[in-house]
Design a protein around this motif. Structure first.
Motif, PDB file in Angstrom:
ATOM      1  N   THR A  66       0.835  -1.202   0.000  1.00  0.00           N
ATOM      2  CA  THR A  66       0.000   0.000   0.000  1.00  0.00           C
ATOM      3  C   THR A  66       0.871   1.253   0.000  1.00  0.00           C
ATOM      4  O   THR A  66       0.642   2.185  -0.778  1.00  0.00           O
ATOM      5  N   GLU A  67       1.903   1.272   0.846  1.00  0.00           N
ATOM      6  CA  GLU A  67       2.808   2.423   0.904  1.00  0.00           C
ATOM      7  C   GLU A  67       3.569   2.619  -0.405  1.00  0.00           C
ATOM      8  O   GLU A  67       3.901   3.742  -0.768  1.00  0.00           O
ATOM      9  N   ALA A  68       3.813   1.522  -1.129  1.00  0.00           N
ATOM     10  CA  ALA A  68       4.506   1.603  -2.414  1.00  0.00           C
ATOM     11  C   ALA A  68       3.561   2.026  -3.544  1.00  0.00           C
ATOM     12  O   ALA A  68       4.003   2.263  -4.663  1.00  0.00           O
ATOM     13  N   GLY A  69       2.267   2.101  -3.244  1.00  0.00           N
ATOM     14  CA  GLY A  69       1.306   2.579  -4.231  1.00  0.00           C
ATOM     15  C   GLY A  69       0.702   1.508  -5.121  1.00  0.00           C
ATOM     16  O   GLY A  69       0.044   1.828  -6.109  1.00  0.00           O
ATOM     17  N   PHE A  70       0.875   0.237  -4.775  1.00  0.00           N
ATOM     18  CA  PHE A  70       0.318  -0.841  -5.595  1.00  0.00           C
ATOM     19  C   PHE A  70      -1.099  -1.230  -5.173  1.00  0.00           C
ATOM     20  O   PHE A  70      -1.876  -1.710  -5.984  1.00  0.00           O
ATOM     21  N   LEU A  71      -1.411  -1.056  -3.895  1.00  0.00           N
ATOM     22  CA  LEU A  71      -2.733  -1.394  -3.379  1.00  0.00           C
ATOM     23  C   LEU A  71      -3.325  -0.190  -2.662  1.00  0.00           C
ATOM     24  O   LEU A  71      -2.596   0.634  -2.109  1.00  0.00           O
ATOM     25  N   SER A  72      -4.655  -0.115  -2.672  1.00  0.00           N
ATOM     26  CA  SER A  72      -5.348   0.868  -1.844  1.00  0.00           C
ATOM     27  C   SER A  72      -6.091   0.088  -0.765  1.00  0.00           C
ATOM     28  O   SER A  72      -6.428  -1.088  -0.948  1.00  0.00           O
ATOM     29  N   ARG A  73      -6.345   0.733   0.356  1.00  0.00           N
ATOM     30  CA  ARG A  73      -6.950   0.073   1.516  1.00  0.00           C
ATOM     31  C   ARG A  73      -8.233   0.789   1.907  1.00  0.00           C
ATOM     32  O   ARG A  73      -8.282   2.014   1.970  1.00  0.00           O
TER      33      ARG A  73
END
Length: 116
Positions: A83-90
């Motif tokens: 998520t922090e790397a921008g691949f997933l949203s939460r």
């Protein structure tokens, strides 16, 4: 007395191939390295794959622990990195967190790696 043999001078332009596209600048290289570091883990790659294969390209953390065989805190740690790397949203729904692929995030990494 020893003899020194001189080699012919080679045209510098003849040995250096010109760039055919723009190379990464320092900031782009740093960003790409950070993204690749987040992806360079078999569990994280599996998690992205599971989320992508899930209905609506979204999965609850509760559905991700069994397939990778890890505890919920460990899976949550991996998901946080992605998520922090921008691949997933939460998204939080009640007590559960749901994860979704960020549209185009993987495409952006692929574009930087593909030669034109």
């Amino acid at each position: 007395m020893s003899t020194v043999t001189l080699l012919p001078v080679i045209d510098a332009a003849a040995c250096c191939a010109p760039l055919t596209r723009e190379a990464l600048d320092a900031q782009q290289a740093d960003d790409l390295a950070r993204s690749l570091k987040a992806l360079a883990d078999p569990t994280r790659l599996r998690l992205i794959s599971i989320v992508a294969a899930s209905e609506g390209e979204e999965a609850c953390v509760c559905d991700l622990t069994e397939p990778v065989g890890l505890s919920q805190p460990t899976v949550s740690h991996h998901l946080k990195i992605l998520t922090e790397a921008g691949f997933l949203s939460r998204t939080q729904r009640g007590t559960w967190a749901y994860f979704r692929l960020v549209p185009g995030a993987l495409d952006a990494v692929a574009r930087l790696l593909v030669t034109a």
